[in-house]
Design an enzyme around this catalytic site. Structure first.
Site, PDB file in Angstrom:
ATOM      1  N   GLU A  42       0.813  -1.215   0.000  1.00 52.90           N
ATOM      2  CA  GLU A  42       0.000   0.000   0.000  1.00 52.90           C
ATOM      3  C   GLU A  42       0.849   1.269   0.000  1.00 52.90           C
ATOM      4  O   GLU A  42       1.461   1.598   1.024  1.00 52.90           O
ATOM      5  CB  GLU A  42      -0.896  -0.014   1.250  1.00 52.90           C
ATOM      6  CG  GLU A  42      -1.813   1.192   1.369  1.00 52.90           C
ATOM      7  CD  GLU A  42      -2.771   1.089   2.560  1.00 52.90           C
ATOM      8  OE1 GLU A  42      -2.466   0.330   3.509  1.00 52.90           O
ATOM      9  OE2 GLU A  42      -3.805   1.771   2.523  1.00 52.90           O
ATOM     10  N   GLU A  84     -12.146   1.344   4.862  1.00 50.95           N
ATOM     11  CA  GLU A  84     -11.192   1.665   5.927  1.00 50.95           C
ATOM     12  C   GLU A  84     -11.428   3.136   6.242  1.00 50.95           C
ATOM     13  O   GLU A  84     -10.817   4.032   5.661  1.00 50.95           O
ATOM     14  CB  GLU A  84      -9.749   1.422   5.471  1.00 50.95           C
ATOM     15  CG  GLU A  84      -8.770   1.576   6.633  1.00 50.95           C
ATOM     16  CD  GLU A  84      -7.324   1.534   6.178  1.00 50.95           C
ATOM     17  OE1 GLU A  84      -6.590   0.626   6.607  1.00 50.95           O
ATOM     18  OE2 GLU A  84      -6.916   2.412   5.389  1.00 50.95           O
TER      19      GLU A  84
HETATM   20  C1  LER Z   1      -3.489   1.279   6.285  1.00 46.26           C
HETATM   21  O1  LER Z   1      -4.311   0.638   5.399  1.00 46.26           O
HETATM   22  C2  LER Z   1      -3.379   2.710   5.991  1.00 46.26           C
HETATM   23  O2  LER Z   1      -4.057   3.213   5.138  1.00 46.26           O
HETATM   24  C3  LER Z   1      -2.417   3.515   6.703  1.00 46.26           C
HETATM   25  O3  LER Z   1      -2.819   4.861   6.721  1.00 46.26           O
HETATM   26  C4  LER Z   1      -2.105   3.021   8.083  1.00 46.26           C
HETATM   27  O4  LER Z   1      -1.015   3.723   8.552  1.00 46.26           O
HETATM   28 MN    MN Z   2      -5.365   2.050   3.836  1.00 43.12          MN
END
Ligand code: LER
Ligand code: MN
Length: 272
Positions: free
Chosen positions: A155, A249
């Site tokens: 990510e 999220e």
């Molecule tokens: C985790 O998925 C994320 O987006 C981050 O901002 C966590 O630190």
């Molecule tokens: Mn994230």
């Protein structure tokens, strides 16, 4: 395109205040997610020995859901481990934590997520050296994920959380240059809203590398509670034939239930 809906559940107390919709009672969260019509849950756990995977499998299956992904960020939040730390032993333990979370996720066929565990440069570790550590770790973890029979999600994060990869295109270059077969990109719309010139164009360019989406609004509230325009984002995901999860999220605001409801309504509006 068969994009599926997903919602986050956190059991990491140290992450309180963070962008997870459900907290605490994970079994009730799974049931509520199913009632609202979600397809899956994404789990943020303190580590690989916290919840018995057989119990998770039973509860999630009984609700008719899937486990879409498991986070590894507790390795950073609780143990202060990351892959680009100046101390080789900390790097080694960070990788081991992720390896064990890959195996945990494999119990459900779910990929682990490397977000905050990538770390960042520091006075002791300049950025090019940090990138080297990250590449070496990703290459080894890619092989581990392959042996476990699952993908691994990497990510890119916004500039306030890392200086390694902040753009989807940087993540795509890593995957291509290293020839990684199991690593896919996690496209978090909150981070992308800060960093990308155009979220839709970035999704289109990263194309087949995209394996998972964090479906959230500009202010990290539930989709529909900020000012992102989802029409071009959905069009881009359709164009690249994205068939993974759009996972909420998001901050649990004003409440977990309201954020969950807003997300699924926005999901249906945008992808339905
Ligand atoms: C985790 O998925 C994320 O987006 C981050 O901002 C966590 O630190
Ligand atoms: Mn994230």
């Amino acid at each position: 395109m068969s994009i599926r809906s997903c919602i986050t559940i956190s059991l990491v107390e140290q992450a309180r205040g963070g962008p997870f919709v459900y907290w605490g009672d994970w079994q009730a969260a799974v049931r509520e997610a199913a009632e609202l019509g979600f397809d899956a849950v994404e789990l943020f756990l303190p580590g690989p020995v916290f919840l018995d995977p057989a119990e998770v499998r039973d509860v999630v299956a009984a609700a008719g859901l899937q486990v879409a992904a498991v986070g590894t960020g507790a390795g950073w939040l609780i143990h202060r481990l990351h892959l680009t730390h100046h101390d080789a032993d900390v790097r080694r333990r960070a990788e081991e934590f992720i390896r064990r979370m890959i195996d945990y996720g494999a119990e459900f066929g779910a990929p682990a997520i490397i977000g905050s565990m990538q770390g960042r440069s520091s006075p002791e570790v300049p950025r090019d050296e940090a990138i080297r550590h990250l590449k070496d770790a990703l290459a080894r973890l890619d092989r581990h994920a392959d042996t476990a029979g699952v993908n691994l999600l990497y990510e890119p994060l916004n500039r306030y959380e890392t200086d390694l990869c902040c753009l989807q295109s940087q993540g795509a270059v890593l995957i291509e240059r290293l020839g990684l077969s199991r690593v896919r990109l996690l496209a978090d719309l909150f981070h992308m809203n800060i960093e990308e010139v155009s979220i839709a164009d970035a999704l289109r360019s990263a194309g087949q590398h995209i394996g998972h989406v964090h479906f959230v609004d500009s202010n990290r509230r539930a989709a529909g509670m900020g000012h992102l325009d989802y029409a071009p984002i959905a069009a881009a995901l359709r164009e690249i034939n994205f068939n993974g999860y759009a996972s909420a999220e998001a901050l649990p605001l004003p409440t977990s239930q309201a954020a969950a409801k807003a997300t699924i309504e926005c999901f249906r509006r945008v992808f339905g």
